[in-house]
Design a protein around this motif. Structure first.
Motif, PDB file in Angstrom:
ATOM      1  N   SER A 234       1.820   7.328  -6.649  1.00  8.94           N
ATOM      2  CA  SER A 234       0.776   8.347  -6.883  1.00  8.94           C
ATOM      3  C   SER A 234       1.355   9.827  -6.518  1.00  8.94           C
TER       4      SER A 234
ATOM      5  N   VAL B  80       2.340   1.808  -3.355  1.00 11.00           N
ATOM      6  CA  VAL B  80       1.110   2.444  -4.499  1.00 11.00           C
ATOM      7  C   VAL B  80       1.123   4.122  -4.025  1.00 11.00           C
TER       8      VAL B  80
ATOM      9  N   GLN C 282       1.093  -1.184   0.047  1.00 11.40           N
ATOM     10  CA  GLN C 282      -0.048  -0.023  -0.077  1.00 11.40           C
ATOM     11  C   GLN C 282       1.000   1.321   0.111  1.00 11.40           C
TER      12      GLN C 282
END
Length: 197
Positions: free
Chosen positions: A39, A35, A32
């Motif tokens: 981003s 990610v 997580q």
């Protein structure tokens, strides 16, 4: 470590024309975190560095992303450790302003960006969780759902076949009382499934 964060919190510092955009936020794991970091790279294509630190059990990390070794990720990780935060990601997006800060200046800047965010962060005590699975007749499903709600537990999954199979998550310290109440409700018609078997 006893705390995590309730939600993401941001900070922003301008130091000698460099812009440091800090954030601390709760995360489950390294996947997580990666990610989120990717981003940030997409949201800030003009940034010189996206440095980050992760406290997530055995998946912890400190990444300098091109800054001199030990001047970004490690100081950010130290802030999380000092505040006893677990299950959290600290990120700092840096836009270089043309003035070099030196190693000491970088350590202070990255530390301050995360420390400023932590001042506004809501810390939540971490509690060990337990997952339980039980099999019960349809007639007991309503009672089971009421017990789950009153225990502030979470019904993760319910499947219906010949009977009802429920997966429940709750604070581990509350599990023995919950199991006792459910057994009383079930009067021998409820079966606990040992996931470790």
């Amino acid at each position: 470590m006893p705390y995590t964060l309730a939600q993401p919190v941001h900070s922003e510092l301008l130091i000698k024309k460099s812009r440091f955009i800090g954030c601390v936020q709760p995360v489950q794991d390294r996947a997580q975190a990666l990610v989120i970091v990717q981003s940030l790279r997409e949201q800030h294509p003009g940034a010189n560095h996206v440095c980050w630190a992760l406290m997530a059990g055995g998946q912890s990390a400190a990444v300098d992303d091109g800054e001199p070794s030990g001047t970004a990720g490690r100081p950010m990780l130290d802030v999380l450790r000092h505040q006893q935060i677990e299950g959290a990601l600290a990120t700092v997006v840096r836009y270089f302003g043309g003035v070099k800060l030196g190693a000491g200046g970088l350590v202070r800047a990255y530390t301050d960006a995360i420390a400023q965010a932590m001042l506004k962060a809501e810390k939540v005590e971490r509690q060990a969780m337990a997952r339980l699975q039980c099999r019960l007749p349809y007639a007991l499903e309503g009672g089971m759902r009421r017990e789950v709600a009153s225990a502030n537990a979470q019904l993760l999954q319910v499947s219906h076949g010949d009977d009802v199979l429920a997966e429940i998550e709750l604070v581990a310290s509350q599990a023995p009382d919950f199991v006792a109440r459910m057994n009383e409700l079930g009067q021998g018609r409820l079966t606990w499934i040992d996931e470790s078997a």
